[in-house]
Design an enzyme around this catalytic site. Structure first.
Site, PDB file in Angstrom:
ATOM      1  N   GLY B  57       0.789  -1.224   0.000  1.00  0.00           N
ATOM      2  CA  GLY B  57       0.000   0.000   0.000  1.00  0.00           C
ATOM      3  C   GLY B  57       0.818   1.270   0.000  1.00  0.00           C
ATOM      4  O   GLY B  57       0.273   2.353  -0.150  1.00  0.00           O
ATOM      5  N   ASP B  59       3.034   4.139  -1.484  1.00  0.00           N
ATOM      6  CA  ASP B  59       3.187   4.689  -2.836  1.00  0.00           C
ATOM      7  C   ASP B  59       4.654   4.936  -3.161  1.00  0.00           C
ATOM      8  O   ASP B  59       5.133   4.581  -4.228  1.00  0.00           O
ATOM      9  CB  ASP B  59       2.415   6.003  -2.957  1.00  0.00           C
ATOM     10  CG  ASP B  59       0.932   5.817  -2.676  1.00  0.00           C
ATOM     11  OD1 ASP B  59       0.403   4.723  -2.973  1.00  0.00           O
ATOM     12  OD2 ASP B  59       0.320   6.742  -2.120  1.00  0.00           O
ATOM     13  N   ASP B  86      14.383   7.978  -9.302  1.00  0.00           N
ATOM     14  CA  ASP B  86      15.153   7.613  -8.093  1.00  0.00           C
ATOM     15  C   ASP B  86      16.243   8.649  -7.790  1.00  0.00           C
ATOM     16  O   ASP B  86      17.013   8.491  -6.848  1.00  0.00           O
ATOM     17  CB  ASP B  86      15.741   6.196  -8.218  1.00  0.00           C
ATOM     18  CG  ASP B  86      16.686   6.057  -9.399  1.00  0.00           C
ATOM     19  OD1 ASP B  86      16.468   6.716 -10.430  1.00  0.00           O
ATOM     20  OD2 ASP B  86      17.656   5.275  -9.295  1.00  0.00           O
ATOM     21  N   HIS B 150      23.997   7.683 -20.001  1.00  0.00           N
ATOM     22  CA  HIS B 150      23.097   6.880 -19.165  1.00  0.00           C
ATOM     23  C   HIS B 150      21.852   6.573 -19.988  1.00  0.00           C
ATOM     24  O   HIS B 150      21.791   6.916 -21.172  1.00  0.00           O
ATOM     25  CB  HIS B 150      22.791   7.671 -17.871  1.00  0.00           C
ATOM     26  CG  HIS B 150      22.001   6.912 -16.852  1.00  0.00           C
ATOM     27  ND1 HIS B 150      22.198   5.584 -16.586  1.00  0.00           N
ATOM     28  CD2 HIS B 150      21.001   7.316 -16.006  1.00  0.00           C
ATOM     29  CE1 HIS B 150      21.358   5.204 -15.624  1.00  0.00           C
ATOM     30  NE2 HIS B 150      20.615   6.235 -15.267  1.00  0.00           N
ATOM     31  N   ASP B 204      28.620   4.647  -9.201  1.00  0.00           N
ATOM     32  CA  ASP B 204      27.415   3.841  -9.455  1.00  0.00           C
ATOM     33  C   ASP B 204      27.715   2.341  -9.353  1.00  0.00           C
ATOM     34  O   ASP B 204      28.511   1.812 -10.116  1.00  0.00           O
ATOM     35  CB  ASP B 204      26.936   4.204 -10.874  1.00  0.00           C
ATOM     36  CG  ASP B 204      25.751   3.389 -11.359  1.00  0.00           C
ATOM     37  OD1 ASP B 204      25.239   2.538 -10.614  1.00  0.00           O
ATOM     38  OD2 ASP B 204      25.343   3.634 -12.516  1.00  0.00           O
ATOM     39  N   SER B 242      11.177   7.720 -19.925  1.00  0.00           N
ATOM     40  CA  SER B 242      12.317   8.651 -19.876  1.00  0.00           C
ATOM     41  C   SER B 242      13.446   8.203 -20.810  1.00  0.00           C
ATOM     42  O   SER B 242      14.467   8.881 -20.910  1.00  0.00           O
ATOM     43  CB  SER B 242      12.856   8.719 -18.443  1.00  0.00           C
ATOM     44  OG  SER B 242      13.273   7.433 -18.028  1.00  0.00           O
ATOM     45  N   HIS B 243      13.266   7.060 -21.468  1.00  0.00           N
ATOM     46  CA  HIS B 243      14.371   6.502 -22.259  1.00  0.00           C
ATOM     47  C   HIS B 243      14.340   7.093 -23.673  1.00  0.00           C
ATOM     48  O   HIS B 243      13.989   6.423 -24.655  1.00  0.00           O
ATOM     49  CB  HIS B 243      14.290   4.984 -22.305  1.00  0.00           C
ATOM     50  CG  HIS B 243      15.623   4.336 -22.564  1.00  0.00           C
ATOM     51  ND1 HIS B 243      16.530   4.856 -23.474  1.00  0.00           N
ATOM     52  CD2 HIS B 243      16.210   3.249 -22.028  1.00  0.00           C
ATOM     53  CE1 HIS B 243      17.614   4.091 -23.484  1.00  0.00           C
ATOM     54  NE2 HIS B 243      17.447   3.109 -22.616  1.00  0.00           N
ATOM     55  N   GLY B 376      21.592   0.747 -18.541  1.00  0.00           N
ATOM     56  CA  GLY B 376      22.106   2.113 -18.534  1.00  0.00           C
ATOM     57  C   GLY B 376      23.275   2.303 -17.591  1.00  0.00           C
ATOM     58  O   GLY B 376      23.741   3.430 -17.391  1.00  0.00           O
ATOM     59  N   HIS B 377      23.747   1.210 -16.979  1.00  0.00           N
ATOM     60  CA  HIS B 377      24.778   1.317 -15.939  1.00  0.00           C
ATOM     61  C   HIS B 377      26.051   0.588 -16.351  1.00  0.00           C
ATOM     62  O   HIS B 377      26.017  -0.415 -17.065  1.00  0.00           O
ATOM     63  CB  HIS B 377      24.253   0.741 -14.622  1.00  0.00           C
ATOM     64  CG  HIS B 377      23.023   1.421 -14.115  1.00  0.00           C
ATOM     65  ND1 HIS B 377      23.080   2.529 -13.298  1.00  0.00           N
ATOM     66  CD2 HIS B 377      21.707   1.161 -14.331  1.00  0.00           C
ATOM     67  CE1 HIS B 377      21.841   2.915 -13.022  1.00  0.00           C
ATOM     68  NE2 HIS B 377      20.995   2.108 -13.626  1.00  0.00           N
TER      69      HIS B 377
END
Lengths: 561, 561
Positions: B57, B59, B86, B150, B204, B242-243, B376-377
C-alpha cells in the site's frame, strides 16, 4: 488461444481419445493431464502450484480435481513422471477423493510420495514401482516408460497406446548427454515410438523460449570447484532439496577438499536420506555429521548443505540470514553459495537473503555472479531434436505459461507439424483425438482450488480480493449502538483502524459527522440496521478519500439494543 | 558492514568533509547524499524508492530527510545528476521543507523537475541550468560538471572541490563509446580530476556484479529492426517514458518502415514532448499522430509507443492486456515489443501482461527471447576503467544493494585502493574525510519515510505489519453489547469475517462458546470492557487455530450500554 467461448464438450464417442489438461497449461505448476477412452480414465501427474503475490495467504493451488468428482470409479490409474512437487504435490488430495487409485512411478518418485502420504495419514495407497522400458497393461491403456534426464533422478516419460491412438508424454526433461548418473534421455525409445507412430506429443515447454541448448550439469563443476578452493572458513551451500545430482557434486567436492557434510533443513535431511538409501546418492561412510555436532569441527572442515535457495522465509538459509537460526551463524569471510535457480517472482525474497548475508560480511556466490546453476528443462535446441526424432502427427505443448506453450508450438511447426495440429491449449480445454487428428472440442472447469491452512477449496476469489484490499489499505471499523424504539444513539460511534493511520485523534472530527448522519437518518424514520450501516459507510468513505486520498475497507457495525 | 553499533557522530571538526548517504546505499532507489564542510551543506540528488511487496500500500519511499530538519538554513544547494525518479522524485518533498533551496541540474533534468513541481503546486523553486564542463562556485563548494552516458540524456557527474578535500560523484553512468547522441562519458574530465587529485570517488554500483562491459545502445538495433521487418499488423512498443534514446531508435525505424508514431500513456506523451522541444529527440514533422486518430490508419502503418513495460497495473500496456483500454485492442498476429529492462521484483507483473497478450494471440518480443534491451549502468569492466583513470585515494560505492556495493568496493581494491579505504557504507553512516583519509565515524537516522496517499511519514512499520497480517489472513470481527449493571449480554455476539471463509454458518458453534465465556467472565465480576475483549479474542483465536490452522486478525468489540 482465446477459448472462452467454448462450451462443455459433447459425450465422448467410441474409439476417440479425449485429453483434458487439468493443470500446468497456463502456469508452471499443478501439472495434471486426464486421458479418456471408451469410458476409462488414465491420469498423468497430480502436482501443486505455489501461489503468487496476488494470491495472498494461499498455501497451495491444486489442479482441477472437481472434474473427476463423478468419474472417480472410471479412473484406472495415475502415472507420476517424477518426484517434484508440481507433479506429485496434489496426490494426497486426489487420494482423499478415492484412496485406492493405483499409482505408477519410479522408485525414487514413489519413495517421495510415500513420505507425503504419511504426513496426510493416508495408509492404503496402491503404489506400483516401474522403471524405464517397463511395459504395463493398465486396463485398456498400454503403457511403456522411457528414461529422461531432469533435475531430479529417476524421471520417466510415458508412451501411451490406446485403441484410439498413441500419446508420448515427455514429463519434465532435458537432454544432458553426460549426466552424472549416466542415465540419458532415451532417444532410442523415442525413436521406436516415433517409428511405431505417435499421434500426439505432449512435451515440456518450460524452456521453449530459450534458444540453443541447456548446458550440462557437469559444466558448473569448475565454478563450484572454485568456490571450494577459495573458501577458507565456513561454507554454506543452498539448493533444492530434491536436486540429488547437485548435492552429489557438492559431496564430491567436500570429499576432495576434506570437509565433512552437514544437511540442514527438514526436507534436505529427509530427501537425501531416501536418495542415499535407494542408491541415487553416493556418500562415503563417515562423511555426514549431525547439526548438533557442527561445533566439534573447525569452520573450514565442514560444508553445510541447506534449504532456502528461493528465499523461503521459514527455511534454514533465511533464518541464518536473519540471525535467528539456533545453531548456524555467519561471520565476515564465510562463503554462501546459491547452487540453484531463481524462480521468477522470488527475486525480492532471494535478494533480501543475499543482502542480509552480505551485510554480515559473507561472500555470496549465486547464478547472478557465477556459473553455478543449469536448468533441468530442454531448451529450444533440444526440443527440435525431440520433434524431429518423434515426428508426431499432432503436438500439445504442456508445462508452461502461455508464452512458453506458444514458443513450443512454434518449434513443433518449424519441424513440420501442421500449424492447425500444434495445439496451444489452456487448462480445462478438451482435446479430442479422432482418426489421427486432434482438435479442441470444448471446455470443462479446471479452475484453481486453493489450499489454505486446513481448508481446501473454501477460499474464494472474493475473499482474496478482500485480502488484497486489506493488505494494501487496512480497514476502519465503526461501531454504533442505537435504540430503534426512541431513535437514539445508545453508544458510539466508536472508530478503530488497523493497517491505516494509528493515531486515534484523526477520527475526532469524522466521529461527530457520523453521529450527525445517523441521527438524521433515525429522525427520517430509518429503522433498518443495514441501511444505517450504509449511511455510516458513506460518511466515513467520503471523509477518508477526501482527507487522505485512500480507500481502506470500511466495516460499519450498527447494532440495535 | 554491520554498523549497527555506531553512535551519532561527534561535532564536525573544522576543515573536515562529512559525507552522509541519506538514501541509495542498501537499495536501488531514493538516492541522496549530504556533503558538509565548515557548517555548510551541499546535497546531491533527492530521489524516491518504489516499495516492495513487503511494504504493502505504500506509494513511495523518501530518503532520510528528517536529518535535514534542523539544518535547512545551512543547505547551500541541491545538485541533480539526471532526471530519473530515483534521483529527482523526492525534490517536491524536500522543497516543502524549504522552497528556495537552489537546485542545479542539466536542461532536461530541470525540465522534468518542473513538471513534478507543478503537480505539487510548488511555484517558487530556484532552478539553475548547468551543462558539462560548467564550473559553479556554490558558497564554499566549487563544482565542476562532466557529461556521462546513461539511459536518459543529459546526465552529469559532479566534481566537488572543498577546502577539506575533493569528491568525484559519477551519478548513474555507463561508458557506451558510440551513444546515439555522440555525448560520451567525459573520461578526459575524469582524467583531469584524477590528476588534480580525487580524495574520494562515489561511483554507481548497480552493475558492479556484472562481468565485462555493458553492450552499446545501438547493438540492439538489429533485433529491433527484425521486429519491424516481421510485423505485418499492429505494432506496440513498451519502454520507459524517460528513455529518449530508445524511443529515438523506434522513431527512426518507424520512419524507415513507413509507420506513423502514436505515444500512449501520460508520462510518455509529456516526456517525449519535452525531449523533442529541447532538441534531445529528433522527430520528423508529420510523424506523430494523436491516439484519437489511431483508427484513421491501417494497423501496419502505425507504431504505438506506450508505458507499462514493468507491468504497472494502471499503465497503458496492462490495460491493453486486460482488454480495458478505451482505444487500443490486440488481435491475433499483432506484435508487442518490450524494449525495456525487467526490474527485479516485477517479474510476476510483467509476465502476467506478457501472458495476457500471448493469450490474445499477440507475438510478444521481450529481453527473455530477443536482444532488445541494454542496461544504462556500467558493468565491472567499465568501473575498472573508471578507477584506473581517476585513481582515487578513497572509494565510497553508491547506488546499490549491499551485494552491489561490496562488488564495487572489490573492483576499487583490485585497482589499488587500499581495502580500508574502499568503504562499504549504508544509509545513515557518517563518513568523515580528513587529511585525505575517509572513515566511518558514526550513524544518523536515515530510515524509510513512507508516502501513502496524501500522508507523508505517518504510516509506521506496525501499520505495515497489520497490513501484512490482514493481507495474508483477513480478519474476524466480533461485536458484543453488554449491560454491566446486571452483567447481561444485550446483543451479539455477532461475528463477521473478511478475507477469511465467508460462509457465516461456520461461526455457529463458536458464537455460543463466546457467549458462554463472556457470561462467565461477567459472573466472575469482570466489568472492564477491555478485559472482556481479551476473553473474546482468546476464545475465537483458539477456535480458529484449532479448526482451520489459521491466524486471521481478531477484532473484538465489546460495548457497554
Amino acid at each position: 488461444m482465446a477459448h472462452d467461448g467454448l462450451k462443455s464438450p459433447s459425450k465422448l464417442a467410441a474409439d476417440t481419445l479425449r485429453i483434458i489438461p487439468l493443470g500446468g497449461l497456463g502456469d508452471v505448476g499443478r501439472n495434471m493431464t486426464c486421458f479418456e477412452v471408451n469410458g476409462k480414465i488414465l491420469l498423468v501427474d497430480c502436482g501443486v502450484l505455489f501461489p503468487e503475490d496476488n494470491q495472498p495467504g494461499v498455501d497451495l493451488i491444486l489442479p482441477g480435481l472437481d472434474y473427476l468428482e463423478g468419474r472417480l470409479g472410471d479412473v484406472v490409474g495415475l502415472v507420476l513422471t517424477h518426484g517434484h512437487e508440481d507433479h506429485i504435490g496434489g496426490v494426497p488430495y486426489l487420494l482423499r477423493m478415492r484412496e485406492d487409485i493405483p499409482i505408477y512411478g519410479s522408485k525414487l518418485t514413489l519413495a517421495l510420495v510415500e513420505g507425503k502420504l504419511r504426513e496426510h495419514r493416508i495408509r492404503h495407497a496402491e503404489l506400483h514401482t516401474v522403471k524405464e522400458r517397463d511395459q504395463v497393461a493398465l486396463d485398456i491403456f498400454d503403457l511403456e516408460f522411457y528414461a529422461v534426464t531432469h533435475s531430479i533422478p529417476d524421471a520417466l516419460a510415458v508412451f501411451i497406446r490406446t485403441k484410439a491412438g498413441t500419446v508420448l508424454h515427455t514429463g519434465d526433461f532435458k537432454m544432458d548427454q553426460l549426466p552424472l548418473d549416466h542415465r540419458i534421455t532415451d532417444l532410442r525409445g523415442f525413436a521406436h515410438a516415433g517409428e511405431e507412430g505417435v499421434d500426439i506429443l505432449l512435451a515440456d515447454s518450460t524452456n521453449a523460449e530459450v534458444p540453443g541448448f541447456t548446458p550440462l550439469e557437469r559444466d558448473i563443476l569448475p565454478a563450484l570447484e572454485r568456490v571450494f578452493a577459495e573458501s577458507t572458513q565456513k561454507l554454506v551451500v543452498a539448493c533444492f532439496a530434491s536436486h540429488v545430482h547437485r548435492v552429489q557434486q557438492i559431496i564430491n567436492l567436500a570429499v576432495k577438499h576434506d570437509r565433512k557434510v552437514c544437511y540442514v533443513g527438514r526436507s534436505m535431511v529427509r530427501n537425501m536420506a531416501i536418495a542415499r538409501e535407494l542408491g541415487y546418492l553416493k556418500v562415503p561412510g563417515d562423511l555426514l555429521i549431525e547439526m548438533s555436532k557442527l561445533n566439534d569441527y573447525p569452520d573450514d572442515k565442514v560444508v553445510i548443505i541447506c534449504t532456502g535457495s528461493q528465499g523461503e522465509p521459514l527455511a534454514a538459509l533465511s533464518r541464518i540470514a536473519n540471525r535467528d537460526h539456533p545453531v548456524i551463524s555467519i561471520d565476515a569471510g564465510d562463503t554462501v553459495l546459491f547452487a540453484s535457480s531463481l524462480i521468477p517472482g522470488n527475486e525480492n525474497a532471494v535478494y533480501r537473503v543475499v543482502n542480509g548475508l552480505t551485510r554480515m560480511g559473507a561472500h555470496v556466490v549465486h547464478r547472478g555472479n557465477a556459473f553455478v546453476h543449469v536448468s533441468g528443462h530442454s531448451s529450444a535446441g533440444e526440443l527440435l531434436y525431440l520433434y524431429n526424432i518423434v515426428k508426431p502427427r499432432n503436438a500439445l505443448p504442456v508445462h508452461g505459461e502461455p508464452r512458453h506453450l506458444v514458443a513450443n508450438a512454434d518449434l513443433a511447426v518449424a519441424t513440420g507439424v501442421p500449424r492447425d495440429r500444434a495445439i496451444v491449449a489452456q487448462d480445462g480445454d478438451v482435446v479430442d483425438l479422432k482418426k489421427g487428428r486432434a482438435r479442441i472440442v470444448g471446455r470443462v472447469d479446471a479452475s484453481y482450488i486453493f489450499v489454505d491452512g486446513s481448508t481446501v477449496g473454501d477460499i474464494t476469489e472474493s475473499a482474496l480480493t478482500d485480502r488484497r484490499i486489506l493488505g494494501e489499505e487496512g480497514f476502519i471499523s465503526v461501531v454504533v449502538a442505537v435504540d430503534l424504539r426512541d431513535g437514539s444513539i445508545v453508544s458510539g460511534p466508536d472508530l478503530s483502524a488497523r493497517g491505516f493511520l494509528e493515531d486515534p485523534s484523526i477520527f475526532d472530527d469524522v466521529t461527530a459527522r457520523i453521529a450527525k448522519s445517523v441521527r438524521s437518518a433515525l429522525d427520517e424514520g430509518v429503522d433498518d440496521v443495514h441501511r444505517l450501516q450504509q449511511v455510516v459507510r458513506r460518511t466515513v468513505g467520503q471523509w477518508v478519500s477526501n482527507t487522505y486520498r485512500r480507500r481502506p475497507m470500511i466495516v460499519p457495525v450498527v447494532i440495535a439494543v
